[in-house]
Design a protein around this motif. Structure first.
Motif, PDB file in Angstrom:
ATOM      1  N   LYS A  41       0.821  -1.210   0.000  1.00  0.00           N
ATOM      2  CA  LYS A  41       0.000   0.000   0.000  1.00  0.00           C
ATOM      3  C   LYS A  41       0.856   1.261   0.000  1.00  0.00           C
ATOM      4  N   GLY A  42       2.179   1.098  -0.090  1.00  0.00           N
ATOM      5  CA  GLY A  42       3.058   2.260  -0.119  1.00  0.00           C
ATOM      6  C   GLY A  42       2.920   3.102   1.128  1.00  0.00           C
ATOM      7  N   LEU A  43       2.861   4.406   0.933  1.00  0.00           N
ATOM      8  CA  LEU A  43       2.717   5.323   2.054  1.00  0.00           C
ATOM      9  C   LEU A  43       1.297   5.858   2.161  1.00  0.00           C
ATOM     10  N   ASP A  44       0.381   5.237   1.448  1.00  0.00           N
ATOM     11  CA  ASP A  44      -0.999   5.682   1.512  1.00  0.00           C
ATOM     12  C   ASP A  44      -1.584   5.405   2.893  1.00  0.00           C
ATOM     13  N   LYS A  45      -2.567   6.211   3.241  1.00  0.00           N
ATOM     14  CA  LYS A  45      -3.311   5.919   4.453  1.00  0.00           C
ATOM     15  C   LYS A  45      -4.283   4.783   4.169  1.00  0.00           C
ATOM     16  N   ILE A  46      -4.359   3.856   5.097  1.00  0.00           N
ATOM     17  CA  ILE A  46      -5.226   2.697   4.929  1.00  0.00           C
ATOM     18  C   ILE A  46      -6.356   2.787   5.940  1.00  0.00           C
ATOM     19  N   LYS A  47      -7.573   2.583   5.447  1.00  0.00           N
ATOM     20  CA  LYS A  47      -8.746   2.672   6.323  1.00  0.00           C
ATOM     21  C   LYS A  47      -9.301   1.266   6.567  1.00  0.00           C
ATOM     22  N   PHE A  48      -9.490   0.930   7.823  1.00  0.00           N
ATOM     23  CA  PHE A  48     -10.078  -0.343   8.232  1.00  0.00           C
ATOM     24  C   PHE A  48     -11.403  -0.070   8.924  1.00  0.00           C
ATOM     25  N   SER A  49     -12.436  -0.771   8.529  1.00  0.00           N
ATOM     26  CA  SER A  49     -13.654  -0.712   9.327  1.00  0.00           C
ATOM     27  C   SER A  49     -13.428  -1.542  10.589  1.00  0.00           C
ATOM     28  N   PHE A  50     -14.152  -1.220  11.639  1.00  0.00           N
ATOM     29  CA  PHE A  50     -14.055  -2.020  12.859  1.00  0.00           C
ATOM     30  C   PHE A  50     -14.377  -3.484  12.559  1.00  0.00           C
ATOM     31  N   GLU A  51     -15.372  -3.690  11.712  1.00  0.00           N
ATOM     32  CA  GLU A  51     -15.792  -5.058  11.388  1.00  0.00           C
ATOM     33  C   GLU A  51     -14.670  -5.833  10.705  1.00  0.00           C
ATOM     34  N   GLU A  52     -13.991  -5.190   9.759  1.00  0.00           N
ATOM     35  CA  GLU A  52     -12.887  -5.855   9.053  1.00  0.00           C
ATOM     36  C   GLU A  52     -11.752  -6.194  10.006  1.00  0.00           C
ATOM     37  N   LEU A  53     -11.397  -5.250  10.854  1.00  0.00           N
ATOM     38  CA  LEU A  53     -10.279  -5.464  11.762  1.00  0.00           C
ATOM     39  C   LEU A  53     -10.598  -6.528  12.802  1.00  0.00           C
ATOM     40  N   ARG A  54     -11.843  -6.544  13.257  1.00  0.00           N
ATOM     41  CA  ARG A  54     -12.267  -7.614  14.175  1.00  0.00           C
ATOM     42  C   ARG A  54     -12.136  -8.978  13.500  1.00  0.00           C
ATOM     43  N   ASP A  55     -12.580  -9.050  12.246  1.00  0.00           N
ATOM     44  CA  ASP A  55     -12.542 -10.316  11.526  1.00  0.00           C
ATOM     45  C   ASP A  55     -11.105 -10.771  11.292  1.00  0.00           C
ATOM     46  N   LEU A  56     -10.233  -9.865  10.850  1.00  0.00           N
ATOM     47  CA  LEU A  56      -8.846 -10.211  10.558  1.00  0.00           C
ATOM     48  C   LEU A  56      -8.107 -10.688  11.800  1.00  0.00           C
ATOM     49  N   SER A  57      -8.382 -10.047  12.931  1.00  0.00           N
ATOM     50  CA  SER A  57      -7.648 -10.368  14.157  1.00  0.00           C
ATOM     51  C   SER A  57      -8.364 -11.384  15.034  1.00  0.00           C
ATOM     52  N   ASP A  58      -9.502 -11.885  14.551  1.00  0.00           N
ATOM     53  CA  ASP A  58     -10.284 -12.868  15.309  1.00  0.00           C
ATOM     54  C   ASP A  58     -10.676 -12.321  16.675  1.00  0.00           C
ATOM     55  N   TYR A  59     -11.094 -11.061  16.676  1.00  0.00           N
ATOM     56  CA  TYR A  59     -11.476 -10.364  17.911  1.00  0.00           C
ATOM     57  C   TYR A  59     -12.913 -10.736  18.252  1.00  0.00           C
ATOM     58  N   LYS A  60     -13.104 -11.337  19.419  1.00  0.00           N
ATOM     59  CA  LYS A  60     -14.404 -11.916  19.760  1.00  0.00           C
ATOM     60  C   LYS A  60     -15.392 -10.941  20.399  1.00  0.00           C
ATOM     61  N   MET A  61     -14.893 -10.014  21.216  1.00  0.00           N
ATOM     62  CA  MET A  61     -15.803  -9.116  21.930  1.00  0.00           C
ATOM     63  C   MET A  61     -16.493  -8.171  20.947  1.00  0.00           C
ATOM     64  N   THR A  62     -17.765  -7.914  21.170  1.00  0.00           N
ATOM     65  CA  THR A  62     -18.543  -7.092  20.242  1.00  0.00           C
ATOM     66  C   THR A  62     -18.721  -5.647  20.716  1.00  0.00           C
ATOM     67  N   ALA A  63     -18.470  -5.364  21.971  1.00  0.00           N
ATOM     68  CA  ALA A  63     -18.682  -4.017  22.514  1.00  0.00           C
ATOM     69  C   ALA A  63     -17.708  -3.027  21.875  1.00  0.00           C
ATOM     70  N   THR A  64     -18.249  -1.958  21.282  1.00  0.00           N
ATOM     71  CA  THR A  64     -17.414  -0.968  20.595  1.00  0.00           C
ATOM     72  C   THR A  64     -16.479  -0.255  21.567  1.00  0.00           C
ATOM     73  N   LYS A  65     -16.958   0.062  22.761  1.00  0.00           N
ATOM     74  CA  LYS A  65     -16.138   0.782  23.732  1.00  0.00           C
ATOM     75  C   LYS A  65     -14.888  -0.023  24.084  1.00  0.00           C
ATOM     76  N   ALA A  66     -15.046  -1.325  24.298  1.00  0.00           N
ATOM     77  CA  ALA A  66     -13.900  -2.176  24.632  1.00  0.00           C
ATOM     78  C   ALA A  66     -12.930  -2.259  23.462  1.00  0.00           C
ATOM     79  N   PHE A  67     -13.452  -2.338  22.242  1.00  0.00           N
ATOM     80  CA  PHE A  67     -12.621  -2.435  21.057  1.00  0.00           C
ATOM     81  C   PHE A  67     -11.810  -1.151  20.864  1.00  0.00           C
ATOM     82  N   VAL A  68     -12.459  -0.008  21.025  1.00  0.00           N
ATOM     83  CA  VAL A  68     -11.758   1.276  20.900  1.00  0.00           C
ATOM     84  C   VAL A  68     -10.657   1.370  21.953  1.00  0.00           C
ATOM     85  N   GLY A  69     -10.949   0.924  23.159  1.00  0.00           N
ATOM     86  CA  GLY A  69      -9.942   0.933  24.220  1.00  0.00           C
ATOM     87  C   GLY A  69      -8.739   0.081  23.868  1.00  0.00           C
ATOM     88  N   ASP A  70      -8.986  -1.097  23.287  1.00  0.00           N
ATOM     89  CA  ASP A  70      -7.888  -1.966  22.875  1.00  0.00           C
ATOM     90  C   ASP A  70      -7.078  -1.336  21.749  1.00  0.00           C
TER      91      ASP A  70
END
Length: 238
Positions: A41-70
């Motif tokens: 992706k070079g030096l471009d800024k990359i945008k991840f949706s919360f849903e995509e990042l949860r899926d890629l990292s196998d993040y189980k918790m669904t609460a947005t507040k906890a995810f933002v904290g992590d």
């Protein structure tokens, strides 16, 4: 977007020498999910949706507040990483990501790479590490995740040797573990137990120093990656 099972993590081997201090297992998953998606992706800024990042990292918790904290804790830990690069005439230190924006309302993360470190992810030479992201996220402990990356670096030989001091640094072993018995019980034995599910004939030898009775080096060996384990890259070099 590729499914998680199609995502491969690639980076220069130097990154394996950077201790991921204060990272818990889930933050490691998030970190390498980001690295995987930043590839090419070079030096471009990359945008991840919360849903995509949860899926890629196998993040189980669904609460947005906890995810933002992590995510916030993750970037604080990234800022604490000391990436070192040395040439004949210079020594440089960098942070990997220079921009990290969390949009809580629209639920996305936007990230940019330090231009001086783009080569770590994008400028691959013959000396690089490669593994499936889904295999990495399936490993539970931080010690096992780090040892997995180190062993995958030596996939072509099935042999990895390291001084005990370097091992303690890379694995981020607490300084309070002053005895080899403590390191064995708390770090090596649990990691090896988990990684036996991924590597055939995984063994370790402890090599004593020429003088005294202290352990000087560790030698890890394995014959093959277990073929029954899904989603693990079976070739380390291309």
């Amino acid at each position: 977007m590729k499914g998680k099972t199609d995502i491969t993590v690639k980076y220069q081997n130097q990154l394996n020498l950077v201790p991921l201090k204060n990272f818990n297992a889930k933050q490691m998953d998030l970190f390498f999910a980001l690295c995987a998606r930043m590839k090419n992706k070079g030096l471009d800024k990359i945008k991840f949706s919360f849903e995509e990042l949860r899926d890629l990292s196998d993040y189980k918790m669904t609460a947005t507040k906890a995810f933002v904290g992590d995510l916030e804790r993750l970037y604080k830990n990234i800022l604490g990483l000391s990436y070192r690069e040395e040439s004949e005439n210079k020594i440089k230190y960098f942070v990997l990501f220079t921009g990290f924006e969390i949009d809580k309302k629209n639920k996305f993360v936007e990230i940019s790479v330090n231009k001086d470190l783009e080569s770590v992810i994008n400028g691959l030479t013959s000396e690089f590490s490669k593994f499936e992201l889904s295999a990495f996220t399936s490993i539970r402990s931080t010690y096992a995740k780090t040892l997995f990356r180190l062993l995958m670096q030596y996939r072509s030989t099935g042999y990895y040797t390291v001084s005990i001091e370097e091992f303690k640094e890379i694995m981020n072993v607490p300084k309070s573990y002053t005895q080899m018995g403590q390191i064995d019980q708390k770090v090596i034995t649990p990691a090896m137990k988990e990684l036996h599910n991924y590597f055939d004939d995984l063994e370790i030898k402890k090599i004593k120093a020429k003088k005294g009775n202290k352990i000087a080096r560790l030698e890890f060996s394995f014959s093959e990656i277990k073929t029954g384990v899904p989603n693990i890259i079976l070739h380390n070099w291309v």
